[in-house]
Design a protein around this motif. Structure first.
Motif, PDB file in Angstrom:
ATOM      1  N   ILE A  14       4.475   6.042  -0.324  1.00  9.77           N
ATOM      2  CA  ILE A  14       3.175   6.676  -0.575  1.00  9.77           C
ATOM      3  C   ILE A  14       2.903   6.752  -2.072  1.00  9.77           C
ATOM      4  CG2 ILE A  14       1.906   8.852  -0.372  1.00  9.77           C
ATOM      5  CD1 ILE A  14       3.213   9.178   2.379  1.00  9.77           C
ATOM      6  N   SER A  18      -2.439  10.457  -3.477  1.00 13.12           N
ATOM      7  CA  SER A  18      -2.997  10.007  -2.197  1.00 13.12           C
ATOM      8  C   SER A  18      -3.431  11.182  -1.325  1.00 13.12           C
ATOM      9  CB  SER A  18      -1.957   9.169  -1.442  1.00 13.12           C
ATOM     10  OG  SER A  18      -1.653   7.979  -2.122  1.00 13.12           O
ATOM     11  N   VAL A  20      -3.083  12.414   2.337  1.00 16.26           N
ATOM     12  CA  VAL A  20      -2.141  12.144   3.424  1.00 16.26           C
ATOM     13  C   VAL A  20      -2.362  13.114   4.583  1.00 16.26           C
ATOM     14  CG1 VAL A  20       0.301  11.932   4.054  1.00 16.26           C
ATOM     15  CG2 VAL A  20      -0.435  11.376   1.715  1.00 16.26           C
ATOM     16  N   ASP A  77      -5.728   8.169   3.047  1.00 11.92           N
ATOM     17  CA  ASP A  77      -4.990   6.991   2.571  1.00 11.92           C
ATOM     18  C   ASP A  77      -3.790   6.661   3.461  1.00 11.92           C
ATOM     19  OD1 ASP A  77      -6.469   6.543   0.052  1.00 11.92           O
ATOM     20  OD2 ASP A  77      -5.641   8.488  -0.520  1.00 11.92           O
ATOM     21  N   TYR A  78      -3.093   7.693   3.908  1.00 11.59           N
ATOM     22  CA  TYR A  78      -1.909   7.495   4.746  1.00 11.59           C
ATOM     23  C   TYR A  78      -1.895   8.502   5.887  1.00 11.59           C
ATOM     24  CZ  TYR A  78      -0.060   4.954   0.684  1.00 11.59           C
ATOM     25  OH  TYR A  78       0.120   4.077  -0.353  1.00 11.59           O
ATOM     26  N   GLU A 109      -3.074   3.371   5.750  1.00 12.76           N
ATOM     27  CA  GLU A 109      -1.805   2.863   6.269  1.00 12.76           C
ATOM     28  C   GLU A 109      -1.178   3.959   7.110  1.00 12.76           C
ATOM     29  OE1 GLU A 109       0.964   1.210   3.533  1.00 12.76           O
ATOM     30  OE2 GLU A 109      -0.433  -0.321   2.808  1.00 12.76           O
ATOM     31  N   THR A 208       5.301   0.326   9.360  1.00 14.05           N
ATOM     32  CA  THR A 208       4.049   0.550   8.642  1.00 14.05           C
ATOM     33  C   THR A 208       2.994  -0.310   9.322  1.00 14.05           C
ATOM     34  OG1 THR A 208       5.253   0.874   6.583  1.00 14.05           O
ATOM     35  CG2 THR A 208       2.899   0.487   6.408  1.00 14.05           C
ATOM     36  N   LYS A 210      -1.463  -1.004  10.238  1.00 17.38           N
ATOM     37  CA  LYS A 210      -2.863  -0.840   9.833  1.00 17.38           C
ATOM     38  C   LYS A 210      -3.762  -1.187  11.017  1.00 17.38           C
ATOM     39  CE  LYS A 210      -4.480  -2.021   5.788  1.00 17.38           C
ATOM     40  NZ  LYS A 210      -4.699  -0.733   5.113  1.00 17.38           N
TER      41      LYS A 210
END
Length: 229
Positions: A14, A18, A20, A77-78, A109, A208, A210
Motif C-alpha cells: 500500500i 492512500s 484504504v 485506493d485499496y 486494488e 492482489t 482488480k
C-alpha cells in the motif's frame, strides 16, 4: 508483524497517503500501521467494535453477510479482505456485490487472503483419517468455506475480477514457537518449498486483484476518445 504474513505483505504494497477500506479489520492492527507509517486514511469495518484496540480514521459496524460499508467506492485506493472471505456464508454473492461497488473505479486494488486447505499438513491429516476443526488456523471452527488456490481463482474470476498477483504464505512459526532462531529457519525452509509448489506448501494464499471495467466505464472512455477527435 516482522515475518512474512498476509498483514505484512499488504502493508508493504500500500502506497503512502492512500485511502484504504479494511473489511474485517478485527483489532485494527493493520489499519493502525497504515495510518502511522504511511499516512493513510483507513476506514475499518467489522461486526464488533469491542475488538478494536487501536484508533483508526473511522469504524463501521456491519454484518458482512448482509451489508457493505457505506463509503464512496469510486474514491478508495485499496480494499483489504485479509482472512475474512472464509468466514462469509456466501463468498460468491459477496464478491459479486463487491464488483458492483468498485467496477467504475480504475485505480482500486483489492488485497485478499485466506487459508489453503490443500496445505501439506492438512493433506497428511486426511491421509490418516483426521479432520478436526479447532479454535485457530485453517480449520478454525468459525470458517464457513475452505479454499484451494484453484477454487479461490475460480471465485475471483467468476466475480469479474482479474488477478494481478498470487503469493504463497508460509506457516506462522513465530506465533507458534518461542524460539526466534528456529522459527526463522523453518520460515526459510517453508518459503523454499512454496517456491517448488504453492498449492502444497503454502499455509495461506495472498492475492492482489482488480475489477474488470464495467460496460458503463468502457462506453464513457469511448465517448471521451470520440469527443477528442
Amino acid at each position: 508483524v516482522d515475518f512474512k504474513s498476509p498483514h505484512s505483505e499488504a502493508i508493504k504494497r500500500i502506497k503512502q497517503n492512500s485511502f484504504v477500506l479494511d473489511i474485517g479489520c478485527n483489532d485494527g492492527t493493520v489499519a493502525n500501521e497504515l495510518i502511522k507509517k504511511k499516512n493513510c486514511k483507513v476506514i475499518g469495518a467489522d461486526q464488533e467494535i469491542k475488538n478494536l484496540k487501536y484508533e483508526i480514521t473511522q469504524f463501521q459496524k456491519i454484518d458482512l453477510d448482509n451489508s457493505f460499508p457505506d463509503i464512496k467506492y469510486d474514491e478508495v485506493d485499496y480494499i483489504l479482505i485479509l482472512d475474512v472471505i472464509e468466514h462469509i456464508k456466501d463468498p460468491e454473492s459477496f464478491m459479486s456485490k463487491l464488483y458492483q461497488k468498485v467496477s467504475d473505479n480504475e485505480k482500486v486494488e483489492i488485497i485478499i487472503s485466506t487459508g489453503n486447505i490443500s496445505f501439506i499438513i492438512i493433506r497428511l491429516m486426511l491421509l490418516f483419517g483426521f479432520f478436526n476443526y479447532g479454535k485457530r488456523g485453517i480449520l478454525d471452527r468459525t470458517h464457513t468455506r475452505l479454499f484451494t488456490f484453484n477454487s479461490m481463482r475460480s471465485l475471483i474470476k467468476g466475480s469479474n475480477f482479474k488477478i494481478k498477483e498470487v503469493l504463497g504464505i508460509p506457516c506462522p512459526f513465530p506465533i507458534v514457537l518461542k524460539s526466534k532462531s528456529i522459527s526463522k529457519i523453518l520460515l526459510n525452509i517453508n518459503s523454499c518449498l512454496i517456491f517448488l509448489s504453492k498449492s502444497i506448501f503454502s499455509y495461506q494464499m495472498f492475492l492482489t486483484i482488480k475489477p474488470y471495467a464495467s460496460l458503463e466505464l468502457i462506453l464513457k472512455k469511448a465517448q471521451k476518445r470520440f469527443n477528442k477527435k
